[in-house]
Design a protein around this motif. Structure first.
Motif, mmCIF file in Angstrom:
data_model
loop_
_atom_site.group_PDB
_atom_site.id
_atom_site.type_symbol
_atom_site.label_atom_id
_atom_site.label_comp_id
_atom_site.label_asym_id
_atom_site.label_seq_id
_atom_site.Cartn_x
_atom_site.Cartn_y
_atom_site.Cartn_z
ATOM 1 N N LEU A 11 9.447 5.404 -2.453
ATOM 2 C CA LEU A 11 9.116 5.126 -3.973
ATOM 3 C C LEU A 11 8.966 3.535 -4.376
ATOM 4 O O LEU A 11 8.197 3.601 -5.444
ATOM 5 N N PHE A 12 9.596 2.586 -3.723
ATOM 6 C CA PHE A 12 9.679 1.147 -4.226
ATOM 7 C C PHE A 12 8.614 0.454 -3.696
ATOM 8 O O PHE A 12 8.401 -0.807 -4.016
ATOM 9 N N ALA A 13 8.062 0.914 -2.347
ATOM 10 C CA ALA A 13 7.338 -0.125 -1.500
ATOM 11 C C ALA A 13 6.013 -0.624 -2.300
ATOM 12 O O ALA A 13 5.305 0.429 -3.046
ATOM 13 N N GLU A 14 5.541 -1.678 -2.392
ATOM 14 C CA GLU A 14 4.343 -2.124 -3.195
ATOM 15 C C GLU A 14 3.054 -2.307 -2.101
ATOM 16 O O GLU A 14 2.152 -2.738 -2.603
ATOM 17 N N THR A 15 2.951 -1.799 -1.107
ATOM 18 C CA THR A 15 1.921 -1.882 -0.250
ATOM 19 C C THR A 15 1.656 -0.290 0.116
ATOM 20 O O THR A 15 2.616 0.305 0.595
ATOM 21 N N LEU A 16 0.528 0.361 0.404
ATOM 22 C CA LEU A 16 0.288 1.589 0.624
ATOM 23 C C LEU A 16 0.472 1.734 1.908
ATOM 24 O O LEU A 16 1.085 2.887 2.251
ATOM 25 N N GLU A 17 0.455 0.760 2.985
ATOM 26 C CA GLU A 17 0.810 1.205 4.374
ATOM 27 C C GLU A 17 2.403 1.432 4.337
ATOM 28 O O GLU A 17 2.709 2.374 5.119
ATOM 29 N N GLU A 18 3.164 0.578 3.826
ATOM 30 C CA GLU A 18 4.507 1.000 3.802
ATOM 31 C C GLU A 18 4.939 2.307 3.138
ATOM 32 O O GLU A 18 5.741 3.037 3.869
ATOM 33 N N LYS A 19 4.450 2.619 1.999
ATOM 34 C CA LYS A 19 4.619 3.895 1.273
ATOM 35 C C LYS A 19 4.281 5.205 2.332
ATOM 36 O O LYS A 19 4.928 6.118 2.180
ATOM 37 N N ARG A 44 3.932 0.328 -6.463
ATOM 38 C CA ARG A 44 2.420 0.362 -6.138
ATOM 39 C C ARG A 44 1.849 -0.821 -5.949
ATOM 40 O O ARG A 44 2.068 -1.891 -6.602
ATOM 41 N N PRO A 45 0.730 -1.107 -5.055
ATOM 42 C CA PRO A 45 -0.076 -2.262 -5.230
ATOM 43 C C PRO A 45 -0.868 -2.282 -6.439
ATOM 44 O O PRO A 45 -0.981 -1.261 -7.078
ATOM 45 N N ARG A 46 -1.087 -3.247 -6.766
ATOM 46 C CA ARG A 46 -1.808 -3.676 -8.100
ATOM 47 C C ARG A 46 -2.787 -2.720 -8.270
ATOM 48 O O ARG A 46 -2.891 -1.954 -9.485
ATOM 49 N N GLU A 47 -3.699 -2.326 -7.473
ATOM 50 C CA GLU A 47 -4.836 -1.565 -7.682
ATOM 51 C C GLU A 47 -4.776 0.045 -7.972
ATOM 52 O O GLU A 47 -5.437 0.887 -8.348
ATOM 53 N N LEU A 48 -3.356 0.334 -7.479
ATOM 54 C CA LEU A 48 -3.140 1.908 -7.698
ATOM 55 C C LEU A 48 -1.625 2.016 -8.762
ATOM 56 O O LEU A 48 -1.302 3.105 -8.634
ATOM 57 N N ARG A 49 -1.672 0.981 -9.485
ATOM 58 C CA ARG A 49 -0.523 1.277 -10.518
ATOM 59 C C ARG A 49 -1.047 2.296 -11.493
ATOM 60 O O ARG A 49 -1.935 2.198 -12.031
ATOM 61 N N ILE A 50 -0.084 3.355 -11.857
ATOM 62 C CA ILE A 50 -0.232 4.511 -12.538
ATOM 63 C C ILE A 50 -0.536 4.014 -13.988
ATOM 64 O O ILE A 50 0.217 3.197 -14.315
ATOM 65 N N ASP A 51 -1.092 4.541 -14.846
ATOM 66 C CA ASP A 51 -1.449 4.387 -16.211
ATOM 67 C C ASP A 51 -1.985 5.574 -16.799
ATOM 68 O O ASP A 51 -2.680 6.377 -16.374
#
Length: 646
Positions: A11-19, A44-51
């Motif tokens: 839920l909270f990791a900010e890299t795709l590898e960790e998630k 989420r990493p910056r480039e995958l932040r949902i919007d």
């Protein structure tokens, strides 16, 4: 590893590898911890932040599946959904630590599978030249599921709605990709399909345990959803996959209800209401429908399916049976969403469109007026009651400069004098001002009992305020011109129909064809096009007059007309028999023709149920050909609407 630790990382990791780093297949749940509040967004990493502005994909058809870029864009969209599913499952584990251990273990296992699905999509999209995060990603799943207040909310929204919809999508597109030769993408979708069966089954198991045990699965599911989620969201934009749902454990009652459940998937819907007694309600605010009219209202409500667009809403007094809706769907109809007034309150609507804007419609639809989007034409309306009177047709004739038209009479003496003035032998037709479909008419001639005629006229004038007196004409052909008037006052001719009336002028049915003249008797066709200049009247003169006569009106219009034979045997055209400021059965027939197979004719009829049964009519046709019962013959009280593609 503890389940909580794995869930926090997803839920909270900010890299795709960790998630996407998989925890062990089995994990301890001895330290579930305290419940967390819903975070605004997952890490989420910056480039995958949902919007909310994220990209929504138009899925490629089979002819475009060989384009790597198109495939990659689709996979990017799907990968975000799988990642969101994993994050939402992590949220469930952290938000509801006191949920049953068995349930939590199932969610943990499903979370790992969602991580694996995301990894498969990421690898495959990379092979197509797209990198995860290259496109904006949408937050719809998060917005609709994360605010859940109980595990039942999660089961209902994710397992039984979005994951159930994926039973349609993943199976269908797996087959398309395999057909197109892309076995790699097909294999990914086939694996996801098998896992989704398990996820839906797991959710169903717990939903059945937690729901009200006195309710069916379907009723409990419908009751648990809150707008904007509705049962139709549990169907993918793909062929309906009943077998996958059976494998997940859903029962036949649930599956058959879901198959015919519809709701808009983006376009703001227009609400339609069938009120065929419009003229009677305009006649008197105290009007109460009798048994026959009440049967007409409920029996023929499903006519809305003839003219509404896909994703519109039918506001109905009585919902059709599931089996009949399935039959209409099989016949080729795009079904509207069927809703009650209470279910529509507070929803954003694209307009209100009753059969007619008579007082009953204005009263019925007023509670929805504030929910209609600004700028759309179908706003709430109150029309002048005289627009529903036969007198409006006479006003149209006067505007057109037609000297031979009916007379409006407000007393018995005036009516009888009008009959004598119209024809030397005192034969005429009296019409109640607010009658419709040829009802409320009486032929007056020398053989009519004078007292009975006077009594009839007196009663009609007392109820309707006036009566219309016209000469009795020898009918040859009845037809109707159907129009649509827009907010700018433009009046467009939609088409011409051939009406089937009985000897007294009462409506029986309508015939329609792509070429109207092909349905006419040769003598009549020659007369109308050569002598009467029929198209000049109905394409030019009458539309111009309607725009003047009905300022501010928006919606359907119908002008009934007639070819009759004079005493000398020649043909003549009565350009206006009646003007209907509403939807008409002729317009229903034209709309049905538009939905049917091209270059075919059609016949629309409303039959008494007993007559239809006596004729032993066979139904089971489709919009491609044959006979269709538009309402359910088994449930009909008095009327059956029949459409036949010829």
């Amino acid at each position: 590893m503890e389940i909580r630790e794995a869930a926090e990382r997803v839920l909270f990791a900010e890299t795709l590898e960790e998630k996407l780093a998989l925890a062990p297949a089995t994990a301890s749940d001895s330290l579930p911890g305290l419940a967390i509040a819903m975070p605004e967004k997952p890490g989420r990493p910056r480039e995958l932040r949902i919007d909310a502005r994220g990209v929504r994909v138009e899925f490629p058809g089979i002819h475009r599946l060989d384009d790597d870029r198109e495939r990659g864009v689709m996979l990017h969209f799907l990968a975000n959904h799988e990642l969101l599913a994993a994050e939402l499952m992590a949220l469930v584990l952290l938000k509801f630590p006191d949920a049953p251990k068995e349930y939590r273990a199932g969610v943990y296992a499903a979370m790992r599978e969602e991580q694996m699905h995301t990894l498969m999509y990421v690898r495959r999209m990379r092979e197509c030249g797209i990198h995860f995060g290259e496109l904006p990603v949408n937050d719809y799943f998060w917005r609709t599921i994360a605010p859940m207040e109980t595990p039942v909310d999660f089961v209902t929204r994710l397992n039984l709605t979005f994951e159930q919809a994926n039973l349609d999508f993943s199976k269908h597109y797996a087959a398309l990709f395999r057909q197109a030769g892309d076995t790699s993408t097909a294999a990914v979708l086939e694996k996801i399909y098998q896992d989704e069966i398990g996820h839906v089954g797991h959710g169903l198991k717990w939903f059945r345990r937690w729901k009200d045990q006195g309710s069916s699965d379907w009723d409990a599911y419908r009751g648990a959803l809150h707008f904007p989620l509705t049962p139709s969201r549990a169907k993918g934009v793909a062929p309906f996959n009943a077998e996958g749902r059976r494998l997940a454990g859903l029962d036949e009652d649930f599956i058959r209800h879901l198959e015919v459940s519809e709701q808009s998937r983006g376009r703001t819907p227009v609400v339609h209401w069938f009120n065929p007694a419009a003229e009677s309600h305009a006649m008197s605010p105290r009007y109460q429908a009798d048994k026959g009219v009440a049967a007409l209202e409920t029996d023929l409500e499903m006519l809305i399916a003839a003219w509404c667009r896909k994703d519109d809403v039918a506001l109905m007094r009585q919902s059709p049976s599931r089996d009949h809706l399935a039959e209409l769907k099989r016949a080729g109809f795009d079904l509207p969403e069927i809703a009650s007034l209470d279910e529509l309150r507070g929803r954003k609507l694209g307009g209100l469109r009753p059969w007619a804007w008579s007082p009953d419609a204005s009263l019925r639809l007023k509670p929805l007026a504030e929910d209609v989007s600004a700028g759309v034409p179908w706003q709430w309306r109150e029309l002048p009651r005289e627009w529903f009177s036969k007198s409006i047709g006479i006003r149209l004739e006067e505007l057109l400069g037609l000297s031979e038209h009916g007379l409006i009479c407000c007393s018995v003496e005036q009516a009888l004098a009008a009959v004598e003035s119209l024809l030397p032998d005192a034969q005429g037709l009296a019409k109640a001002a607010y009658s419709y479909a040829g009802r409320g008419h009486k032929r007056i001639n020398g053989e009519s009992p004078p007292e009975a005629t006077r009594n009839w006229l007196a009663n009609v004038i007392a109820d309707h305020g006036c009566v219309i007196i016209e000469p009795w004409l020898e009918r040859v052909t009845d037809f109707s011109a159907l129009y649509e008037m827009d907010s700018a006052g433009r009046v467009e001719l939609i088409g011409l129909t051939l009406m089937e009336n009985d000897a007294a002028g009462r409506f029986l049915g309508t015939r329609v064809s792509p070429k109207w003249a092909s349905m006419l008797d040769p003598e009549v066709a020659t007369f109308l096009h050569r002598e009467a200049q029929v198209m000049a009247w109905y394409q030019e003169k009458i539309p111009a007059a309607l725009a003047t006569l009905l300022p501010g009106y928006i919606g359907p219009l119908g002008v009934d007309a007639m070819v009759y034979r004079r005493a000398d045997g020649s043909l003549a055209l009565k350009q206006v028999v009646e003007l209907n400021v509403r939807m008409t059965m002729g317009r229903v027939a034209l709309e049905l023709l538009q939905k049917s197979a091209p270059n075919r004719q059609g016949r629309f009829r409303t039959l008494r149920k007993g007559k239809a049964e006596a004729a032993d009519l066979a139904f089971g046709g489709s919009l491609q050909g044959g006979r269709i019962a538009l309402n359910d013959p088994a449930a009909a009280r008095e009327f059956i609407a029949v459409w036949e593609v010829i």
